[in-house]
Design a protein around this motif. Structure first.
Motif, PDB file in Angstrom:
ATOM      1  N   PRO A 169       1.729  -1.953 -13.323  1.00  0.00           N
ATOM      2  CA  PRO A 169       3.093  -2.359 -13.672  1.00  0.00           C
ATOM      3  C   PRO A 169       4.034  -1.182 -13.914  1.00  0.00           C
ATOM      4  N   GLU A 170       3.475   0.000 -14.112  1.00  0.00           N
ATOM      5  CA  GLU A 170       4.337   1.176 -14.326  1.00  0.00           C
ATOM      6  C   GLU A 170       5.130   1.527 -13.068  1.00  0.00           C
ATOM      7  N   LEU A 171       4.588   1.203 -11.891  1.00  0.00           N
ATOM      8  CA  LEU A 171       5.272   1.588 -10.644  1.00  0.00           C
ATOM      9  C   LEU A 171       6.633   0.912 -10.505  1.00  0.00           C
ATOM     10  N   PRO A 172       6.755  -0.417 -10.622  1.00  0.00           N
ATOM     11  CA  PRO A 172       8.104  -0.995 -10.548  1.00  0.00           C
ATOM     12  C   PRO A 172       9.000  -0.558 -11.697  1.00  0.00           C
ATOM     13  N   GLU A 173       8.405  -0.224 -12.849  1.00  0.00           N
ATOM     14  CA  GLU A 173       9.222   0.274 -13.959  1.00  0.00           C
ATOM     15  C   GLU A 173       9.807   1.643 -13.625  1.00  0.00           C
ATOM     16  N   ILE A 174       8.995   2.506 -13.029  1.00  0.00           N
ATOM     17  CA  ILE A 174       9.454   3.856 -12.683  1.00  0.00           C
ATOM     18  C   ILE A 174      10.441   3.815 -11.522  1.00  0.00           C
ATOM     19  N   LEU A 175      10.123   3.000 -10.500  1.00  0.00           N
ATOM     20  CA  LEU A 175      10.906   3.028  -9.265  1.00  0.00           C
ATOM     21  C   LEU A 175      12.093   2.079  -9.280  1.00  0.00           C
ATOM     22  N   GLY A 176      12.066   1.066 -10.154  1.00  0.00           N
ATOM     23  CA  GLY A 176      13.177   0.128 -10.219  1.00  0.00           C
ATOM     24  C   GLY A 176      13.353  -0.632  -8.917  1.00  0.00           C
ATOM     25  N   ASP A 177      14.601  -0.746  -8.458  1.00  0.00           N
ATOM     26  CA  ASP A 177      14.902  -1.504  -7.246  1.00  0.00           C
ATOM     27  C   ASP A 177      14.298  -0.874  -5.996  1.00  0.00           C
ATOM     28  N   LEU A 178      13.893   0.374  -6.066  1.00  0.00           N
ATOM     29  CA  LEU A 178      13.296   1.042  -4.909  1.00  0.00           C
ATOM     30  C   LEU A 178      11.885   0.530  -4.634  1.00  0.00           C
ATOM     31  N   TYR A 179      11.225  -0.032  -5.656  1.00  0.00           N
ATOM     32  CA  TYR A 179       9.792  -0.333  -5.516  1.00  0.00           C
ATOM     33  C   TYR A 179       9.501  -1.241  -4.334  1.00  0.00           C
ATOM     34  N   ARG A 180      10.092  -2.428  -4.294  1.00  0.00           N
ATOM     35  CA  ARG A 180       9.690  -3.409  -3.287  1.00  0.00           C
ATOM     36  C   ARG A 180       9.991  -2.954  -1.855  1.00  0.00           C
ATOM     37  N   PRO A 181      11.220  -2.525  -1.537  1.00  0.00           N
ATOM     38  CA  PRO A 181      11.451  -2.077  -0.150  1.00  0.00           C
ATOM     39  C   PRO A 181      10.589  -0.874   0.221  1.00  0.00           C
ATOM     40  N   ALA A 182      10.357   0.020  -0.730  1.00  0.00           N
ATOM     41  CA  ALA A 182       9.516   1.188  -0.435  1.00  0.00           C
ATOM     42  C   ALA A 182       8.075   0.762  -0.167  1.00  0.00           C
ATOM     43  N   PHE A 183       7.582  -0.198  -0.952  1.00  0.00           N
ATOM     44  CA  PHE A 183       6.194  -0.612  -0.740  1.00  0.00           C
ATOM     45  C   PHE A 183       6.053  -1.369   0.573  1.00  0.00           C
ATOM     46  N   LEU A 184       6.986  -2.253   0.903  1.00  0.00           N
ATOM     47  CA  LEU A 184       6.893  -3.003   2.152  1.00  0.00           C
ATOM     48  C   LEU A 184       6.961  -2.069   3.355  1.00  0.00           C
ATOM     49  N   ALA A 185       7.804  -1.034   3.281  1.00  0.00           N
ATOM     50  CA  ALA A 185       7.859  -0.047   4.369  1.00  0.00           C
ATOM     51  C   ALA A 185       6.534   0.709   4.469  1.00  0.00           C
ATOM     52  N   TYR A 186       5.955   1.044   3.326  1.00  0.00           N
ATOM     53  CA  TYR A 186       4.650   1.727   3.297  1.00  0.00           C
ATOM     54  C   TYR A 186       3.559   0.827   3.887  1.00  0.00           C
ATOM     55  N   ALA A 187       3.568  -0.462   3.532  1.00  0.00           N
ATOM     56  CA  ALA A 187       2.534  -1.386   3.992  1.00  0.00           C
ATOM     57  C   ALA A 187       2.566  -1.562   5.502  1.00  0.00           C
ATOM     58  N   ASN A 188       3.737  -1.420   6.120  1.00  0.00           N
ATOM     59  CA  ASN A 188       3.851  -1.598   7.572  1.00  0.00           C
ATOM     60  C   ASN A 188       3.046  -0.560   8.346  1.00  0.00           C
ATOM     61  N   THR A 189       2.817   0.593   7.759  1.00  0.00           N
ATOM     62  CA  THR A 189       2.130   1.681   8.473  1.00  0.00           C
ATOM     63  C   THR A 189       0.864   2.149   7.784  1.00  0.00           C
ATOM     64  N   HIS A 190       0.540   1.565   6.631  1.00  0.00           N
ATOM     65  CA  HIS A 190      -0.639   1.995   5.882  1.00  0.00           C
ATOM     66  C   HIS A 190      -1.452   0.771   5.448  1.00  0.00           C
ATOM     67  N   PRO A 191      -2.391   0.325   6.275  1.00  0.00           N
ATOM     68  CA  PRO A 191      -3.230  -0.827   5.896  1.00  0.00           C
ATOM     69  C   PRO A 191      -4.038  -0.525   4.645  1.00  0.00           C
ATOM     70  N   MET A 192      -4.353  -1.580   3.906  1.00  0.00           N
ATOM     71  CA  MET A 192      -5.183  -1.431   2.721  1.00  0.00           C
ATOM     72  C   MET A 192      -6.635  -1.243   3.157  1.00  0.00           C
ATOM     73  N   THR A 193      -7.286  -0.233   2.623  1.00  0.00           N
ATOM     74  CA  THR A 193      -8.671   0.061   2.995  1.00  0.00           C
ATOM     75  C   THR A 193      -9.635  -0.076   1.822  1.00  0.00           C
ATOM     76  N   ALA A 194      -9.112  -0.291   0.635  1.00  0.00           N
ATOM     77  CA  ALA A 194      -9.953  -0.479  -0.553  1.00  0.00           C
ATOM     78  C   ALA A 194      -9.250  -1.486  -1.453  1.00  0.00           C
ATOM     79  N   GLY A 195      -9.545  -1.477  -2.746  1.00  0.00           N
ATOM     80  CA  GLY A 195      -8.951  -2.435  -3.660  1.00  0.00           C
ATOM     81  C   GLY A 195      -7.511  -2.129  -3.991  1.00  0.00           C
ATOM     82  N   TYR A 196      -6.923  -3.018  -4.807  1.00  0.00           N
ATOM     83  CA  TYR A 196      -5.503  -2.882  -5.132  1.00  0.00           C
ATOM     84  C   TYR A 196      -5.207  -1.668  -6.000  1.00  0.00           C
ATOM     85  N   ARG A 197      -6.115  -1.273  -6.874  1.00  0.00           N
ATOM     86  CA  ARG A 197      -5.854  -0.089  -7.698  1.00  0.00           C
ATOM     87  C   ARG A 197      -5.824   1.170  -6.837  1.00  0.00           C
ATOM     88  N   HIS A 198      -6.749   1.252  -5.897  1.00  0.00           N
ATOM     89  CA  HIS A 198      -6.718   2.366  -4.945  1.00  0.00           C
ATOM     90  C   HIS A 198      -5.426   2.322  -4.132  1.00  0.00           C
TER      91      HIS A 198
END
Length: 451
Positions: free
Chosen positions: A366-395
């Protein structure tokens, strides 16, 4: 099968409300969210009151091409023993793909994806279920899942697939009537036909949940009230068999306790209506419809009898692995959709997976959206488009933060510094010391490195 009664999915957000709710006979907890040695006080108190607690696994991936992971099985067994549960449940789904069987990178879906209803997939699933049954201290029940898309070239209906699975393994079934409704909207499958084909004598219990429809697609959100069509399917099921247990699921967007209690009352009423229909049927010996999904001339087979289909060989597993990897890669890594799939539906599923991934990472970190604010969601969705998950959510959370830092995507100096501190605290083998001497040493090292 043990009578469970009426229950609700236990979640930390509604733990206090669940403890105070009248008429709760049992609860279900996501197995991966509890630690056997540190059970939440609420679950412990419920158990002491005689409320049954059932662990519900989401990460085993019994429908995947690989054999079940021994560590995950051991963890599920430990939770069943710690909670004193009469059974454990999982899903008929695959959640990861790639790896040695395909000589390709390992991929995680972070979600339950449908297995193809083919003989290959059934052979693999049956063997995986038997491996799990042998490793668990209590009976196993497996759940039908909701899906946004269909596999091309399927050889069986859902009812036939589940009948064969129960017939060959003796596994119990957890029937989710909300998922039957989802598959009716999304894949055109008749829930009445599915119920007629299911081996309801293998029923362990029933799930009921809400969702919503958007652009002709039903989303099984577990965050909305249970709609009337789902309750109607529950009534029809209860008219054919008295369910040993019925459970209301709610995973987010939790309403006030009074609303949850009203939903539970609606669930009880739906079951009672079905029971009222069942009585005249039984009195008049009215047939309930077919209970056999295959060829009636085959005759009954005993659980575990593999004279009809042998254990899944490595070639069969590899065929399934290649198909599942191609599909998952299209969903999370942007590769072309495999032939025969509805590309529009795969696009909907891909976006849903990325959105869920962003939401779960925000919960585990939960610290990530607190630190990044409105940047969190668009930044994560852009990251997810090119970086598949290879382990658990904490990783995944750590990898996302490292990506932002490496690419210098956070331009606010304060947010960048906080993100860097957060990542450094969690990426090492143990948390960094915050004692003054340790902090001075780190600052001195940074100055020397800059020089």
């Amino acid at each position: 099968m043990r009578r469970l009664g009426t229950g609700i999915g236990w979640r930390p957000e509604i733990a206090d409300a669940v403890e105070r709710m009248p008429g709760i006979d049992w609860v279900e907890v996501v197995a991966e969210n509890v630690c056997p040695g540190h059970l939440p006080d609420s679950l412990r108190r419920l158990g002491e009151r005689g409320v049954t607690v059932v662990p519900h696994g989401v990460s085993l991936g019994l429908g995947g091409a690989d054999r079940p992971d021994e560590g995950r099985l051991r963890a599920l067994a430990e939770r069943a023993e710690a909670l004193g549960s009469p059974l454990v449940t999982e899903h008929i789904a695959f959640v990861r793909a790639g790896g040695p069987l395909t000589a390709s990178p390992h991929l995680e879906a972070g979600h339950l994806l449908p297995v193809p209803r083919t003989r290959d997939a059934l052979d693999v699933l049956c063997e995986n279920v038997r491996i799990a049954q042998d490793a668990l201290p209590v009976p196993l029940a497996v759940e039908n899942i909701a899906a946004l898309f269909s596999w091309p070239g399927e050889e069986m209906t859902e009812g036939q697939f589940l009948y064969e699975l129960a017939d060959r393994t003796g596994v119990r079934l957890l029937i989710d009537v909300a998922n039957l409704h989802t598959n009716h909207v999304n894949r055109g499958e008749d829930p009445a036909k599915a119920l007629a084909e299911l081996p309801l004598e293998a029923l362990a219990y029933v799930h009921v949940a809400g969702g919503y429809e958007r652009d002709g697609v039903w989303h099984d959100s577990h965050a909305h009230p249970v709609p009337r069509p789902v309750l109607d399917i529950l009534t029809e099921l209860a008219a054919q068999v008295s369910p040993p247990g019925v459970l209301l699921e709610r995973d987010e967007n939790f309403p006030e306790p009074a609303e949850l209690e009203r939903e539970l009352a609606s669930v009880r009423e739906a079951v009672e209506r079905g029971g009222a229909v069942a009585e005249p049927r039984q009195a008049g010996n009215e047939p309930d419809g077919p209970r056999r999904a295959g060829n009636e001339s085959d005759g009954p087979r005993q659980a575990g009898n593999e004279s009809v289909r042998g254990a899944a060989g490595e070639v069969t597993r590899q065929r399934l692995a290649l198909a599942q990897t191609a599909l998952l890669s299209a969903l999370v890594a942007g590769t072309p959709a495999p032939e025969g799939f509805d590309r529009a539906r795969l696009g909907v599923q891909s976006r849903a997976l990325a959105a869920k991934r962003a939401g779960v990472v925000a919960k585990v970190a939960p610290e990530l959206p607190e630190i990044l604010g409105d940047l969190y969601r668009p930044a994560f969705l852009a990251y997810a488009n090119t970086h598949p998950m290879t382990a658990g959510y904490r990783h995944d959370a750590l990898a996302f933060a490292a990506h932002l830092l490496r690419e210098r995507r956070v331009h606010d100096p304060v947010a960048h510094r906080e993100l860097r501190e957060w990542w450094l605290d969690r990426s090492g083998p143990e948390p960094r010391s915050h004692r003054p001497a340790a902090r001075l040493a780190r600052a001195t090292r940074r100055v020397l490195l800059r020089r």
